[in-house]
Design a protein around this motif. Structure first.
Motif, PDB file in Angstrom:
ATOM      1  N   ILE A   1     -10.744   7.637  34.757  1.00  0.00           N
ATOM      2  CA  ILE A   1     -11.656   8.146  33.249  1.00  0.00           C
ATOM      3  C   ILE A   1     -10.939   8.843  32.165  1.00  0.00           C
ATOM      4  CG2 ILE A   1     -13.575   9.583  33.537  1.00  0.00           C
ATOM      5  CD1 ILE A   1     -14.143   8.051  36.198  1.00  0.00           C
TER       6      ILE A   1
ATOM      7  N   ILE B   1     -17.947   4.918  31.094  1.00  0.00           N
ATOM      8  CA  ILE B   1     -16.648   4.920  30.649  1.00  0.00           C
ATOM      9  C   ILE B   1     -16.460   4.190  32.708  1.00  0.00           C
ATOM     10  CG2 ILE B   1     -14.509   5.311  31.381  1.00  0.00           C
ATOM     11  CD1 ILE B   1     -14.989   7.321  29.427  1.00  0.00           C
ATOM     12  N   GLU B   2     -17.777   5.111  33.634  1.00  0.00           N
ATOM     13  CA  GLU B   2     -17.716   4.655  35.007  1.00  0.00           C
ATOM     14  C   GLU B   2     -18.271   3.002  34.866  1.00  0.00           C
ATOM     15  OE1 GLU B   2     -19.509   7.577  37.839  1.00  0.00           O
ATOM     16  OE2 GLU B   2     -18.830   8.957  37.022  1.00  0.00           O
TER      17      GLU B   2
ATOM     18  N   GLU C   1     -11.313   8.421  28.278  1.00  0.00           N
ATOM     19  CA  GLU C   1     -11.643   8.922  27.679  1.00  0.00           C
ATOM     20  C   GLU C   1     -10.293   9.737  26.820  1.00  0.00           C
ATOM     21  OE1 GLU C   1     -14.416  11.105  30.009  1.00  0.00           O
ATOM     22  OE2 GLU C   1     -12.544  12.492  30.311  1.00  0.00           O
TER      23      GLU C   1
ATOM     24  N   VAL D   1     -13.252   2.562  40.088  1.00  0.00           N
ATOM     25  CA  VAL D   1     -13.254   4.154  39.253  1.00  0.00           C
ATOM     26  C   VAL D   1     -12.982   5.748  40.304  1.00  0.00           C
ATOM     27  CG1 VAL D   1     -14.577   5.521  38.003  1.00  0.00           C
ATOM     28  CG2 VAL D   1     -15.737   3.619  39.062  1.00  0.00           C
TER      29      VAL D   1
ATOM     30  N   LYS E   1     -10.915   8.981  38.808  1.00  0.00           N
ATOM     31  CA  LYS E   1     -11.026  10.639  38.209  1.00  0.00           C
ATOM     32  C   LYS E   1      -9.888  10.422  36.798  1.00  0.00           C
ATOM     33  CE  LYS E   1     -10.440  15.159  37.664  1.00  0.00           C
ATOM     34  NZ  LYS E   1     -10.775  16.862  38.235  1.00  0.00           N
TER      35      LYS E   1
END
Length: 142
Positions: free
Chosen positions: A19, A3-4, A23, A14, A16
């Motif tokens: 991400i 994902i990054e 997800e 990017v 947290k």
């Protein structure tokens, strides 16, 4: 691709939160609300404001990472934009196969325009068969 790397390749910083939003969307089989994503982030102990989730989803929508469905009254559902998948058309006479892009997005727009109904989930699995142009011409000239 992780994902990054995916976010970087799309010119997105990017974080947290981003991400986790990706997800969550990847784990869902259907379109979900911002509130659902926000709650899932809280359940994962990811501290995000609701406005941050909205901004991230708008960014992802602008980059064609997610699809946004208007539910009316300022409410939207979001779903990860799957890699363009293909369908195969097979000629029942000569068995020639032609690959086409999946037309579901156009079908969903047509449905929305005709009925006002926004599709939030589909189970469309097309196996298309018919007669190709060459075989149709041969059939006419017999």
């Amino acid at each position: 691709m992780n994902i990054e790397e995916f976010l970087r390749n799309n010119g997105i910083k990017v974080t947290k939160g981003r991400i986790n939003i990706i997800e969550i969307l990847q784990e869902c089989n259907s379109a979900v609300t911002v509130e659902y994503i926000y709650e899932q982030c809280k359940n994962r102990n990811v501290n995000l404001d609701l406005s941050t989730v909205y901004r991230s989803l708008e960014l992802f929508n602008n980059k064609d990472i997610v699809d946004k469905f208007d539910l009316g009254h300022g409410k939207y559902n979001y779903i990860i934009n799957p890699d363009k998948h293909k369908h195969i058309l097979e000629c029942t006479v000569c068995h020639k196969e032609v690959e086409i892009d999946c037309p579901i997005r156009q079908v969903e727009e047509l449905i929305k325009n005709k009925t006002g109904f926004t599709i939030s989930e589909n189970e469309l699995d097309l196996k298309l068969k018919g007669i190709c142009r060459d075989c149709a011409v041969k059939k006419v000239h017999k």
